[in-house]
Each structure stands twice: as C-alpha cells, then as structure tokens.
Design a protein around this motif. Sequence first.
Motif, PDB file in Angstrom:
ATOM      1  N   GLU A  58      33.688  46.580  48.311  1.00  0.00           N
ATOM      2  CA  GLU A  58      34.267  45.237  48.757  1.00  0.00           C
ATOM      3  C   GLU A  58      33.231  44.490  47.693  1.00  0.00           C
ATOM      4  N   CYS A  59      31.968  44.902  47.465  1.00  0.00           N
ATOM      5  CA  CYS A  59      31.094  44.080  46.476  1.00  0.00           C
ATOM      6  C   CYS A  59      31.644  44.058  45.339  1.00  0.00           C
ATOM      7  N   TYR A  60      32.092  45.306  44.674  1.00  0.00           N
ATOM      8  CA  TYR A  60      32.703  45.233  43.256  1.00  0.00           C
ATOM      9  C   TYR A  60      33.862  44.579  43.353  1.00  0.00           C
ATOM     10  N   VAL A  61      34.891  44.498  44.295  1.00  0.00           N
ATOM     11  CA  VAL A  61      36.131  43.784  44.068  1.00  0.00           C
ATOM     12  C   VAL A  61      35.838  42.134  44.175  1.00  0.00           C
ATOM     13  N   LEU A  62      34.652  41.776  45.083  1.00  0.00           N
ATOM     14  CA  LEU A  62      34.287  40.355  45.140  1.00  0.00           C
ATOM     15  C   LEU A  62      33.820  40.019  43.900  1.00  0.00           C
ATOM     16  N   ALA A  63      32.858  40.851  43.129  1.00  0.00           N
ATOM     17  CA  ALA A  63      32.207  40.616  42.079  1.00  0.00           C
ATOM     18  C   ALA A  63      33.226  40.397  40.706  1.00  0.00           C
ATOM     19  N   ALA A  64      34.410  41.224  40.844  1.00  0.00           N
ATOM     20  CA  ALA A  64      35.508  41.094  39.756  1.00  0.00           C
ATOM     21  C   ALA A  64      36.372  39.563  40.230  1.00  0.00           C
ATOM     22  N   GLU A  65      36.260  39.368  41.396  1.00  0.00           N
ATOM     23  CA  GLU A  65      36.946  38.096  41.584  1.00  0.00           C
ATOM     24  C   GLU A  65      36.233  36.818  41.042  1.00  0.00           C
ATOM     25  N   CYS A  66      34.780  37.114  41.288  1.00  0.00           N
ATOM     26  CA  CYS A  66      33.948  35.897  40.669  1.00  0.00           C
ATOM     27  C   CYS A  66      34.207  35.699  39.125  1.00  0.00           C
ATOM     28  N   SER A  67      34.278  37.065  38.429  1.00  0.00           N
ATOM     29  CA  SER A  67      34.819  37.002  36.725  1.00  0.00           C
ATOM     30  C   SER A  67      35.935  36.469  36.659  1.00  0.00           C
ATOM     31  N   GLN A  68      37.004  36.725  37.453  1.00  0.00           N
ATOM     32  CA  GLN A  68      38.114  36.167  37.436  1.00  0.00           C
ATOM     33  C   GLN A  68      37.959  34.651  37.520  1.00  0.00           C
ATOM     34  N   ARG A  69      37.390  34.132  38.463  1.00  0.00           N
ATOM     35  CA  ARG A  69      37.246  32.579  38.592  1.00  0.00           C
ATOM     36  C   ARG A  69      36.638  32.065  37.482  1.00  0.00           C
ATOM     37  N   LEU A  70      35.543  32.721  36.927  1.00  0.00           N
ATOM     38  CA  LEU A  70      34.863  32.065  35.842  1.00  0.00           C
ATOM     39  C   LEU A  70      35.835  32.053  34.359  1.00  0.00           C
ATOM     40  N   TYR A  71      36.631  33.245  34.351  1.00  0.00           N
ATOM     41  CA  TYR A  71      37.680  33.388  33.298  1.00  0.00           C
ATOM     42  C   TYR A  71      38.481  31.936  33.239  1.00  0.00           C
ATOM     43  N   GLU A  72      39.226  32.046  34.730  1.00  0.00           N
ATOM     44  CA  GLU A  72      40.049  30.788  34.891  1.00  0.00           C
ATOM     45  C   GLU A  72      39.513  29.404  34.195  1.00  0.00           C
ATOM     46  N   ALA A  73      38.192  29.271  34.563  1.00  0.00           N
ATOM     47  CA  ALA A  73      37.590  28.018  34.425  1.00  0.00           C
ATOM     48  C   ALA A  73      37.663  27.854  32.935  1.00  0.00           C
ATOM     49  N   GLN A  74      37.175  28.764  32.039  1.00  0.00           N
ATOM     50  CA  GLN A  74      37.237  28.912  30.539  1.00  0.00           C
ATOM     51  C   GLN A  74      38.635  28.607  30.060  1.00  0.00           C
ATOM     52  N   ASN A  75      39.510  29.364  30.592  1.00  0.00           N
ATOM     53  CA  ASN A  75      41.152  29.163  30.261  1.00  0.00           C
ATOM     54  C   ASN A  75      41.499  27.848  30.563  1.00  0.00           C
ATOM     55  N   LEU A  76      41.094  27.114  31.658  1.00  0.00           N
ATOM     56  CA  LEU A  76      41.418  25.774  31.818  1.00  0.00           C
ATOM     57  C   LEU A  76      40.923  24.805  30.592  1.00  0.00           C
ATOM     58  N   LYS A  77      39.828  24.993  30.197  1.00  0.00           N
ATOM     59  CA  LYS A  77      39.100  24.302  29.170  1.00  0.00           C
ATOM     60  C   LYS A  77      40.063  24.592  27.761  1.00  0.00           C
ATOM     61  N   LEU A  78      40.436  25.747  27.672  1.00  0.00           N
ATOM     62  CA  LEU A  78      41.235  25.995  26.538  1.00  0.00           C
ATOM     63  C   LEU A  78      42.413  25.380  26.659  1.00  0.00           C
ATOM     64  N   TYR A  79      43.160  25.270  27.809  1.00  0.00           N
ATOM     65  CA  TYR A  79      44.566  24.522  27.995  1.00  0.00           C
ATOM     66  C   TYR A  79      44.406  23.324  27.885  1.00  0.00           C
ATOM     67  N   LEU A  80      43.291  22.650  28.303  1.00  0.00           N
ATOM     68  CA  LEU A  80      42.970  20.984  27.980  1.00  0.00           C
ATOM     69  C   LEU A  80      42.294  20.737  26.590  1.00  0.00           C
ATOM     70  N   LYS A  81      42.292  21.599  25.811  1.00  0.00           N
ATOM     71  CA  LYS A  81      41.699  21.643  24.632  1.00  0.00           C
ATOM     72  C   LYS A  81      40.322  20.892  24.272  1.00  0.00           C
ATOM     73  N   GLN A  82      39.632  21.587  25.588  1.00  0.00           N
ATOM     74  CA  GLN A  82      38.207  21.222  25.467  1.00  0.00           C
ATOM     75  C   GLN A  82      37.203  22.151  25.029  1.00  0.00           C
ATOM     76  N   LYS A  83      36.213  22.181  24.651  1.00  0.00           N
ATOM     77  CA  LYS A  83      35.295  23.047  23.766  1.00  0.00           C
ATOM     78  C   LYS A  83      34.872  24.190  25.145  1.00  0.00           C
ATOM     79  N   TYR A  84      34.934  25.307  24.601  1.00  0.00           N
ATOM     80  CA  TYR A  84      34.936  26.334  25.549  1.00  0.00           C
ATOM     81  C   TYR A  84      34.238  27.532  24.833  1.00  0.00           C
ATOM     82  N   ASP A  85      33.536  28.511  25.423  1.00  0.00           N
ATOM     83  CA  ASP A  85      32.888  29.486  25.116  1.00  0.00           C
ATOM     84  C   ASP A  85      33.817  30.763  24.967  1.00  0.00           C
ATOM     85  N   THR A  86      34.071  31.087  23.608  1.00  0.00           N
ATOM     86  CA  THR A  86      34.914  32.237  23.270  1.00  0.00           C
ATOM     87  C   THR A  86      34.448  33.610  23.865  1.00  0.00           C
ATOM     88  N   ALA A  87      33.260  33.727  23.656  1.00  0.00           N
ATOM     89  CA  ALA A  87      32.554  34.939  24.035  1.00  0.00           C
ATOM     90  C   ALA A  87      32.590  35.241  25.629  1.00  0.00           C
TER      91      ALA A  87
END
Length: 405
Positions: A58-87
């Motif tokens: 469960e710890c690994y599954v939840l840690a992966a979910e944290c990564s997914q939420r962080l990715y979605e935050a960066q992806n939203l910036k990309l969608y809104l054409k805001q500055k985002y961290d590609t790496a």
Amino acid sequence: MRKYILILFSLLSINASAVSVIRQAKEALKKKQNLEQTAKNLLAEAANESTSHADRVECYVLAAECSQRLYEAQNLKLYLKQKYDTAAFYSHILDMFVRLEKADSIEGRPDEKGRVRLQNRKRSRDVLTTFRPNLLNGGKWFFRKNQMREAFPYLDTYAATAVHPIFSRDSLAKSDTLVAQAAYLAVIAANTSQNHDGVIRNVPMAFQARQKNHLVQEYLARAYFAKNDSTQWLASLYDGLRDYTFHGYFFSHLVDYYLEAQNTERALEITDSVISVADTIPLFWYGRSLVLLKQGRDRDAISACDSCLLYEPDNVDALYNKGIASLNLAVIYTEQACTDLTNPQCRRDQEIIRSLYNLAKLPMERVRALEPDKPQRWAAPLYRIYLHLNMGKEFEEIDRILHSN
C-alpha cells in the motif's frame, strides 16, 4: 509472559507506524498537499523490513499516486501554457512506474501467511498503460539533450515493460515495435554513461531494432571487458567477428588478445580465417603482417604489408611494419654475410644488404611524411637506414632529431 507482551507491543508499534503514515498519505492525497514529502515518508516505511507485506504494498501504491498527482499538476501547467518543469514532468511518470512495479513485485511474493494476492495488478496495468508513451518520450527528451545518464532509466524501464508481469497479457515484445527501439537507445545511453549492466540487460531486445547491430555487439563486448568478465568478453568478440566480420573492432581486439598472450598461432588462424572471406580489407592484411612480425617471418610480413598497401597505400601501420621487417632482414643478412673482402661473394652480399636497407627506406620515409609529429616512431629506424646507406646529409638531420628528443 512479560517477554511476549513486549514483542506484541513492539509489533503493534510497528503496525501503528505504518497505519499512521498511510493515513496521513491518504489525507495529503485528498487535499493534494505536501505530496513530495508524503511520498518520501511512504517509501521510507515501505523500505522498513518490519513493515507488513500488505502495508508495504500500500505504501508503494500510494507513493505512485503521489507521483501521478504531481504529474497532473505539471500537465495542467502545460495545458494552460504556463511555465512548467519538463524534467519534473517526466520524472513523476518514471516514479509511477518504479513504485507500481515495486508494489507488484512484493504482491507477487507470499505474504506472512504464505498467500499470493495480486490485488493491484490490473489497476496498475490500466494506469501505467496510459503513461507508457510519455515514459518513452521522457527518455528521448533526455537523450536528445545528450543527458544519457538521465535518459537511461526511462528507456530501460520502457523496454522492460515488454517482460514485466504487469503487462503480461499485452505481449508488448510483439505488439509494440517501440520496445526494441527503446532498448537500442538504452544500450547507447548505458554505454555512454558506463552503465555496463544496463548495456548487457538491454542488448537482446536492442538487436530486434536492427539498427547498427554491429555497434550493439561492440558495446556488449566493451561492457563485459569493463566488468572483467573475460569469458563473456571473448565469447562476444567471437560472436561479433562471426556476425559482423567487416566491423574491425572484433578482429583487432581478438588479435591483440592472442598476441599479448603470446599465442601467435591462434592470432594467425584468425587473420587467415577473415582473409579467406574478405581479402580486400586492409585491416586484415595489416593484422596478418603484425602476427608474422611477431613470429619472425619477415618476408611473409612484407608480403602481407604489400597486400594491405595495395588497397590502402597510405596505411601508416602497414608501411611501418614493412620498414621494420625489411630492416630485420637487413640485420640478419648482415650477420650472415661474407666478410672476406677477397671473396666475390662479399660484394654480392653487400649489394643484397644495401637493397634490403633501400627496401626499408621508402616505407619508413613515408611513415615520417604521414606522422611528422611522431619522431619516436620513425627516427631510430631511419638513423640506422641512412647510416648503412651512407646518406650523410640525411643521417646528420636524423641525428639532430634524436638528440633533441
């Protein structure tokens, strides 16, 4: 009794720790706050061997979910054409794969009661399938930036999905042609960053990309050499010589290996075998001349040099070998020549010796012309040649060069 109470209390404390970390993680995910630190806490708990089987998963599954939420935050910036961290955008995807694959690996092992329950595999497969294209894109992005060390884990992970149990039902090795391409790029990235195990792991799949397979085989040989695995190194060289005869790396290293081992007979067998199928390749004739020189077969060495120079007139190594072989013959003949000046044979012997020094002179002077900045290679031979040919002006010049170095 007190001992058992202490053990039970210890187990309850460990379980409470995991429960607390998991509970806090779920709360952080719900609020989408402090996700990076939350993931670190989860991974630390999962790495604790005392944490229960189910809690580690469960710890690994939840840690992966944290990564997914962080990715979605960066992806939203990309969608809104805001500055985002590609790496960071790509790194969150890689983290998802690593963490869900780790969770699956733990689930695939028996728990404390000997049970194997793959409760998360289907969900992990559905989630990761969505992100697989961007996993490869991340690897290519770093690859194009020549950041090979950073590119490798993306390419390696993408290629590994073809054999990972999570994707077993997808037959990715057959259905996804990009798997082989990812493995090929992973080999290049691993070779560049001196990740020898990474090279070895990806070579089998990389061959299926059919892109410069001779280089893939070369990188495999280099990896085994770097790992001091002489058995696999030699095997990879022989495989390369068989399959990619015209790629000189394998021939050169095999000949050098046997010469260093003073096994000139085996080295000569190798040169003869390649010449029998490709007698117009200068490198093969040069290699043969080198082996023959080691064996003291100077006339045969000169003949091999001439064959090399027929196809590559300015092959400086063949020119050098021809000059040295001719000098050797001149020295040997001088030692055996007639010294009785009243004997007519003496004059004939001196003419032969002079012709041998002249035979050495032309190729060695050509070596000098081609490599003027390497007097350590040609100065001493030319000194001896000019001395015996009584070439005063040339001898004095070489003498100055020798004494100035």
